[in-house]
Scaffold this motif. Structure first.
Motif, PDB file in Angstrom:
ATOM      1  N   VAL A  42       0.825  -1.200   0.000  1.00 51.40           N
ATOM      2  CA  VAL A  42       0.000   0.000   0.000  1.00 51.40           C
ATOM      3  C   VAL A  42       0.861   1.252   0.000  1.00 51.40           C
ATOM      4  CG1 VAL A  42      -1.973  -1.089   1.109  1.00 51.40           C
ATOM      5  CG2 VAL A  42      -0.210  -0.029   2.512  1.00 51.40           C
ATOM      6  N   GLY A  43       2.139   1.073   0.179  1.00 49.40           N
ATOM      7  CA  GLY A  43       3.068   2.192   0.187  1.00 49.40           C
ATOM      8  C   GLY A  43       4.484   1.677   0.276  1.00 49.40           C
ATOM      9  N   TYR A  44       5.416   2.608   0.248  1.00 48.08           N
ATOM     10  CA  TYR A  44       6.817   2.236   0.308  1.00 48.08           C
ATOM     11  C   TYR A  44       7.540   3.114   1.310  1.00 48.08           C
ATOM     12  CZ  TYR A  44       5.736  -0.375  -3.882  1.00 48.08           C
ATOM     13  OH  TYR A  44       5.180  -1.259  -4.763  1.00 48.08           O
ATOM     14  N   VAL A  45       8.534   2.533   1.976  1.00 45.13           N
ATOM     15  CA  VAL A  45       9.340   3.249   2.951  1.00 45.13           C
ATOM     16  C   VAL A  45      10.785   3.198   2.478  1.00 45.13           C
ATOM     17  CG1 VAL A  45      10.132   3.277   5.337  1.00 45.13           C
ATOM     18  CG2 VAL A  45       7.785   2.643   4.827  1.00 45.13           C
ATOM     19  N   ILE A  46      11.460   4.345   2.509  1.00 41.35           N
ATOM     20  CA  ILE A  46      12.864   4.402   2.131  1.00 41.35           C
ATOM     21  C   ILE A  46      13.673   4.555   3.405  1.00 41.35           C
ATOM     22  CG2 ILE A  46      14.621   5.652   0.845  1.00 41.35           C
ATOM     23  CD1 ILE A  46      12.373   6.603  -1.015  1.00 41.35           C
ATOM     24  N   ALA A  47      14.548   3.582   3.659  1.00 41.01           N
ATOM     25  CA  ALA A  47      15.379   3.617   4.860  1.00 41.01           C
ATOM     26  C   ALA A  47      16.771   3.127   4.505  1.00 41.01           C
ATOM     27  CB  ALA A  47      14.781   2.755   5.954  1.00 41.01           C
ATOM     28  N   GLY A  48      17.760   3.923   4.792  1.00 43.54           N
ATOM     29  CA  GLY A  48      19.140   3.524   4.538  1.00 43.54           C
ATOM     30  C   GLY A  48      19.456   3.328   3.077  1.00 43.54           C
ATOM     31  N   GLY A  49      18.774   4.040   2.197  1.00 49.38           N
ATOM     32  CA  GLY A  49      19.019   3.913   0.771  1.00 49.38           C
ATOM     33  C   GLY A  49      18.313   2.738   0.115  1.00 49.38           C
ATOM     34  N   HIS A  50      17.520   1.972   0.866  1.00 49.31           N
ATOM     35  CA  HIS A  50      16.765   0.839   0.324  1.00 49.31           C
ATOM     36  C   HIS A  50      15.279   1.141   0.371  1.00 49.31           C
ATOM     37  CE1 HIS A  50      20.303  -1.718   0.196  1.00 49.31           C
ATOM     38  NE2 HIS A  50      20.598  -1.292   1.425  1.00 49.31           N
ATOM     39  N   VAL A  51      14.546   0.608  -0.581  1.00 49.93           N
ATOM     40  CA  VAL A  51      13.103   0.803  -0.642  1.00 49.93           C
ATOM     41  C   VAL A  51      12.432  -0.464  -0.143  1.00 49.93           C
ATOM     42  CG1 VAL A  51      11.143   1.263  -2.144  1.00 49.93           C
ATOM     43  CG2 VAL A  51      13.336   2.360  -2.603  1.00 49.93           C
ATOM     44  N   TYR A  52      11.558  -0.330   0.844  1.00 50.72           N
ATOM     45  CA  TYR A  52      10.832  -1.456   1.415  1.00 50.72           C
ATOM     46  C   TYR A  52       9.344  -1.261   1.174  1.00 50.72           C
ATOM     47  CZ  TYR A  52      15.219  -2.188   3.892  1.00 50.72           C
ATOM     48  OH  TYR A  52      16.530  -2.390   4.198  1.00 50.72           O
ATOM     49  N   ALA A  53       8.674  -2.346   0.773  1.00 49.14           N
ATOM     50  CA  ALA A  53       7.233  -2.283   0.555  1.00 49.14           C
ATOM     51  C   ALA A  53       6.518  -2.301   1.908  1.00 49.14           C
ATOM     52  CB  ALA A  53       6.776  -3.467  -0.290  1.00 49.14           C
ATOM     53  N   LEU A  54       5.475  -1.494   2.019  1.00 45.49           N
ATOM     54  CA  LEU A  54       4.675  -1.424   3.236  1.00 45.49           C
ATOM     55  C   LEU A  54       3.335  -2.077   2.947  1.00 45.49           C
ATOM     56  CD1 LEU A  54       4.520  -0.276   6.125  1.00 45.49           C
ATOM     57  CD2 LEU A  54       3.485   1.767   5.127  1.00 45.49           C
TER      58      LEU A  54
END
Length: 125
Positions: A42-54
């Motif tokens: 439903v969204g994406y989170v960017i943490a530490g230069g990586h994109v994670y699906a939410l």
């Protein structure tokens, strides 16, 4: 000294080998054909230069509503249920298939070896 195997023992060894080879080949096929693609994002989170699906179960709104209507127990059971369903999908399914085929093949080899010990004791006595 060469041990002579009975036809039943050879059959058990053959069945164990076939199960092991077929299970590992199937696990390899599942592993290479599966993707851990998350289509429920439903969204994406960017943490530490990586994109994670939410996903919906990771969103704060979903967890708040779940706890509001069902309590902490509902949140825990929902996470357990999603973990259990996740075991049958993707690469985890390949790992489970490989472990299951190894365990079943080991059972056949174990039975054949114990059948060997009983047969040699009867022949010697």
């Amino acid at each position: 000294m060469h041990k002579k195997h009975s036809p039943l023992q050879m059959c058990l060894y053959l069945i164990g080998t076939i199960i092991l080879l077929a299970g590992l080949a199937g696990a390899g096929f599942v592993y290479h054909s599966s993707t851990n693609d998350n289509s429920e994002a439903v969204g994406y989170v960017i943490a530490g230069g990586h994109v994670y699906a939410l996903t919906t179960d990771e969103s704060k709104g979903y967890l708040r509503n779940m706890e509001l209507y069902g309590g902490t127990t509902a949140v825990i059971l929902d996470r357990f249920n999603r973990w259990l369903v996740g075991l049958g999908q993707g690469k985890w399914h390949a790992y489970l298939l490989a472990m299951l085929s190894i365990a079943v093949a080991f059972g056949f080899y174990f039975a054949a070896n114990h059948l060997t010990n009983g047969a040699t004791e009867d022949q010697d006595g």
